[in-house]
Design a protein around this motif. Structure first.
Motif, mmCIF file in Angstrom:
data_model
loop_
_atom_site.group_PDB
_atom_site.id
_atom_site.type_symbol
_atom_site.label_atom_id
_atom_site.label_comp_id
_atom_site.label_asym_id
_atom_site.label_seq_id
_atom_site.Cartn_x
_atom_site.Cartn_y
_atom_site.Cartn_z
ATOM 1 N N ARG A 504 0.851 -1.194 0.000
ATOM 2 C CA ARG A 504 0.000 0.000 0.000
ATOM 3 C C ARG A 504 0.885 1.242 0.000
ATOM 4 N N LEU A 505 0.634 2.152 -0.924
ATOM 5 C CA LEU A 505 1.356 3.424 -0.949
ATOM 6 C C LEU A 505 0.871 4.286 0.209
ATOM 7 N N ALA A 506 1.781 4.618 1.124
ATOM 8 C CA ALA A 506 1.407 5.391 2.305
ATOM 9 C C ALA A 506 1.476 6.888 2.029
ATOM 10 N N THR A 507 2.601 7.329 1.455
ATOM 11 C CA THR A 507 2.741 8.761 1.198
ATOM 12 C C THR A 507 3.855 9.021 0.197
ATOM 13 N N VAL A 513 9.177 8.295 -1.020
ATOM 14 C CA VAL A 513 8.032 7.454 -1.351
ATOM 15 C C VAL A 513 7.974 6.354 -0.298
ATOM 16 N N ILE A 514 6.876 6.281 0.436
ATOM 17 C CA ILE A 514 6.781 5.374 1.582
ATOM 18 C C ILE A 514 5.643 4.384 1.351
ATOM 19 N N PHE A 515 5.959 3.093 1.525
ATOM 20 C CA PHE A 515 4.989 2.014 1.349
ATOM 21 C C PHE A 515 4.791 1.292 2.681
ATOM 22 N N LYS A 516 3.594 0.752 2.853
ATOM 23 C CA LYS A 516 3.311 -0.189 3.924
ATOM 24 C C LYS A 516 3.131 -1.568 3.289
ATOM 25 N N VAL A 517 3.839 -2.553 3.850
ATOM 26 C CA VAL A 517 3.744 -3.912 3.311
ATOM 27 C C VAL A 517 3.314 -4.862 4.427
ATOM 28 N N SER A 518 2.583 -5.895 4.049
ATOM 29 C CA SER A 518 2.143 -6.875 5.043
ATOM 30 C C SER A 518 1.941 -8.226 4.372
ATOM 31 N N ASP A 519 2.063 -9.263 5.178
ATOM 32 C CA ASP A 519 1.756 -10.620 4.738
ATOM 33 C C ASP A 519 1.377 -11.404 5.982
ATOM 34 N N ASN A 520 0.128 -11.849 6.036
ATOM 35 C CA ASN A 520 -0.416 -12.428 7.261
ATOM 36 C C ASN A 520 -0.186 -13.921 7.400
ATOM 37 N N GLN A 521 0.542 -14.529 6.464
ATOM 38 C CA GLN A 521 0.768 -15.962 6.574
ATOM 39 C C GLN A 521 2.258 -16.266 6.710
ATOM 40 N N SER A 522 2.944 -16.555 5.624
ATOM 41 C CA SER A 522 4.349 -16.941 5.754
ATOM 42 C C SER A 522 5.251 -15.753 6.068
ATOM 43 N N GLU A 575 4.271 -13.351 -5.007
ATOM 44 C CA GLU A 575 4.824 -12.038 -5.352
ATOM 45 C C GLU A 575 3.724 -10.996 -5.493
ATOM 46 N N ALA A 576 3.984 -9.820 -4.922
ATOM 47 C CA ALA A 576 3.117 -8.663 -5.120
ATOM 48 C C ALA A 576 3.907 -7.592 -5.852
ATOM 49 N N VAL A 577 3.249 -6.883 -6.774
ATOM 50 C CA VAL A 577 3.910 -5.852 -7.581
ATOM 51 C C VAL A 577 3.112 -4.561 -7.485
ATOM 52 N N TYR A 578 3.808 -3.477 -7.194
ATOM 53 C CA TYR A 578 3.203 -2.150 -7.201
ATOM 54 C C TYR A 578 3.952 -1.296 -8.212
#
Length: 584
Positions: A504-507, A513-522, A575-578
């Motif tokens: 997620r682009l935070a600001t 350029v600041i991103f928030k990243v998360s992954d709730n499993q592995s 993989e996630a791509v922004y």
């Protein structure tokens, strides 16, 4: 240090010029004791170390504190609750190592000095520009934010009180501070910085509770073979006793444990104690002292504490006896491995003497009445006996656990159960209690009940945590099984992760350029960032799940639209791509 060198040459002279006699043998023993005594004492004036900060000295942590799976290897200087305080080299030397990591020490700098010491400065926000340019060059060379590399001797010399960076809150830091270490350059052992600095402390340690541990099938306390937490009371500052001064009844082999912290003036923090002595009948049976330790032995901290108490209640209780496979070097004296042997029907006076480095002292006194009695043998018919000094294997059709020799701190009785899960990829395997620590990695192999995925990397072994969720442990596929390494007992199962991380682009602000990243499993494994299709440096802070890119005018032309791309991978290969266009 000079005396130690002189002693070394004297030893060589004796070895060469004299035959092997009893006098020579005695001399070698004396020499060994002499050099050990020298190494344990340091002349502050000889080293004349500066402080690494130029603000009033306040500490939030000290050397040897009990931390999760390790001893604290340095002291933590408070930085007035902010980052970016100038950090200085404490003596002449040369930069020998850099490290950058999204966890752990964060931005860390090592300076090797010419006096036999190496100083370490961790959780820095940044290095001074010249040093930062070297680190960034390495990051671009390796195309990685995380780097760890050494430099040749004297390539980058620094002077005493030369600025090398700014304090920060990077890595696994829990708030702005400077983590500072001193190490023996030759042995790489961590040294207590209080040996080299005068820092005022006039406050005694405090005792919060003490426990008695009947040895399994060999001891009993107050009619029980389970550990007993005793209620204490303070009679005056620095003096504690068993509440009501009541005598404790026991028989056989009994160990002691104490929960104690040190304190400092004008601070609300808690600190580790420097030494603990146990006296029975006025004679020492146990002495522990924390002046130095080896990093390859720091995990033996789990054998020094009551690990069950830590896991269950998050309370660090020091056990004042040594388990068979505890290889810590900080025991100055051990009689019967520190255990009390209550084998006479009489009163045994016991005293604990707890000190901080500055000699502030607290005592705990109590008495044990030896009461002769039969010690019942507890049977565990369904358990499997594991020996700490041998490889131990538990195996059935669905699970295999292989524990190498030396991974246990003492012999144990291993218990197993299974919770069947017909809809899952495996059953839930209960591999003993998580309150028993493992020193080294064991191999865990779980058979898949439903091997339906074409991409085997999506399977992973997870362990149930204290909040009843499941945490990723590892993934590897072999012949219908998922295989990993683990250092914990507990409940394990095979889970599936086929979901990509979330970006997620935070600001976007002022060239950042600041991103928030998360992954709730592995969980996030690695990432790569690009600007205008070229690899670029994106900084990752694991504790805040933040990835940041700062435009660099040396690499990107300012005053136009730039293509930003961030690729984030989890530990199962998803993989996630922004991608986006950003004006800068």
């Amino acid at each position: 240090m000079i005396n130690a060198v002189l002693s070394f040459f004297i030893l060589i002279f004796v070895l060469i010029n004299y035959p092997y006699t009893m006098q020579k043998y005695i001399f070698i023993l004396f020499f060994t004791f002499h050099v050990f005594s020298i190494s344990a004492q340091f002349d502050k004036t000889e080293y004349d170390l500066a402080f690494p900060l130029n603000i009033p000295v306040e500490l939030s942590g000290n050397f040897g504190e009990l931390r999760s799976n390790h001893f604290h290897a340095g002291i933590d200087f408070k930085t007035q609750q902010v980052i970016d305080k100038p950090v200085f080299s404490v003596a002449d030397g040369y930069v020998s190592r850099f490290g950058v990591s999204p966890a752990g020490y964060g931005h860390v700098l090592y300076i090797t000095h010419y006096n036999g010491l190496t100083s370490v400065y961790a959780h820095l926000d940044s290095f001074v520009p010249f040093l930062d340019s070297i680190v960034q060059a390495k990051q671009h060379e390796e195309r990685s934010f995380a780097v760890d590399f050494t430099l040749p001797k004297d390539m980058i010399k620094v002077k005493r009180l030369q600025q090398v960076g700014w304090s920060g809150n990077t890595g696994s830091s829990g708030g702005p501070h400077l983590h500072f270490e001193l190490r023996d350059t030759y042995t790489e052992e961590a040294l207590n910085p209080f040996l080299f600095y005068d820092i005022e402390d006039t406050v005694r340690p405090r005792v919060h509770k003490f426990l008695l541990y009947p040895s399994s099938n060999e001891g009993v306390v107050e009619g029980s073979m389970r550990r007993r937490t005793m209620v204490l009371e303070q009679t005056k500052p620095g003096f504690y006793r068993h509440k009501g001064n009541v005598t404790i009844k026991a028989w056989g082999k009994v160990g002691l444990g104490v929960h104690s912290y040190d304190y400092m003036p004008n601070a609300n923090n808690i600190y580790g104690v420097h030494s603990v002595r146990v006296l029975v009948d006025g004679a020492e049976i146990f002495v522990y002292q924390m002046d130095r330790f080896s990093f390859d032995k720091t995990r033996y901290m789990n054998a020094f504490i009551d690990y069950e108490e830590w896991y269950t209640n998050r309370s660090m209780v020091m056990t004042l006896f040594r388990l068979p496979n505890n290889k810590l070097d900080n025991y100055v004296k051990l009689v019967n491995d520190g255990y009390l042997l209550i084998n006479e029907e009489r009163i045994y006076p016991v005293q604990l003497i707890i000190k901080d480095f500055h000699g502030n002292t607290t005592t705990l006194d109590f008495s044990i009445q030896g009461v002769k009695q039969e010690i019942p043998k507890v049977e565990h018919p369904n358990a499997v006996a594991f020996s700490y000094d041998k490889e131990n294997v538990f195996e059935n059709a669905d699970v295999k656990l292989t524990i190498p020799a030396g991974a246990l701190y003492q012999n144990m009785l291993f218990n197993y159960s299974v919770r069947y899960n017909p809809k899952g990829f495996s059953d839930v395997h209960d591999l003993h209690l998580p309150t028993i620590p493992l020193h080294d990695y064991a191999e865990l192999r779980i058979k898949l009940k439903n091997d339906s995925l074409s991409d085997k990397n999506k399977y992973y072994i997870a362990r149930k945590n204290r909040l009843n969720g499941f945490d990723f442990v590892g993934n590897g596929y072999e012949d219908g099984c998922v295989v990993t390494k683990t250092r914990d007992f507990g409940q394990y199962a095979v889970l599936l992760d086929n979901k990509a991380p979330i970006i997620r682009l935070a600001t976007v602000n002022n060239g950042h350029v600041i991103f928030k990243v998360s992954d709730n499993q592995s969980g996030v494994s690695h990432y790569n960032g690009y600007v205008d299709n070229e690899w670029a440096l994106f900084k990752y802070d694991k504790k805040t799940n933040t990835i940041t890119h700062k435009f660099d005018s040396k690499r990107v032309e300012k005053g136009g639209i730039h293509h930003i791309e961030l690729r984030v991978f989890d530990k199962c290969g998803n993989e996630a791509v922004y991608q986006n266009q950003v004006w800068w």
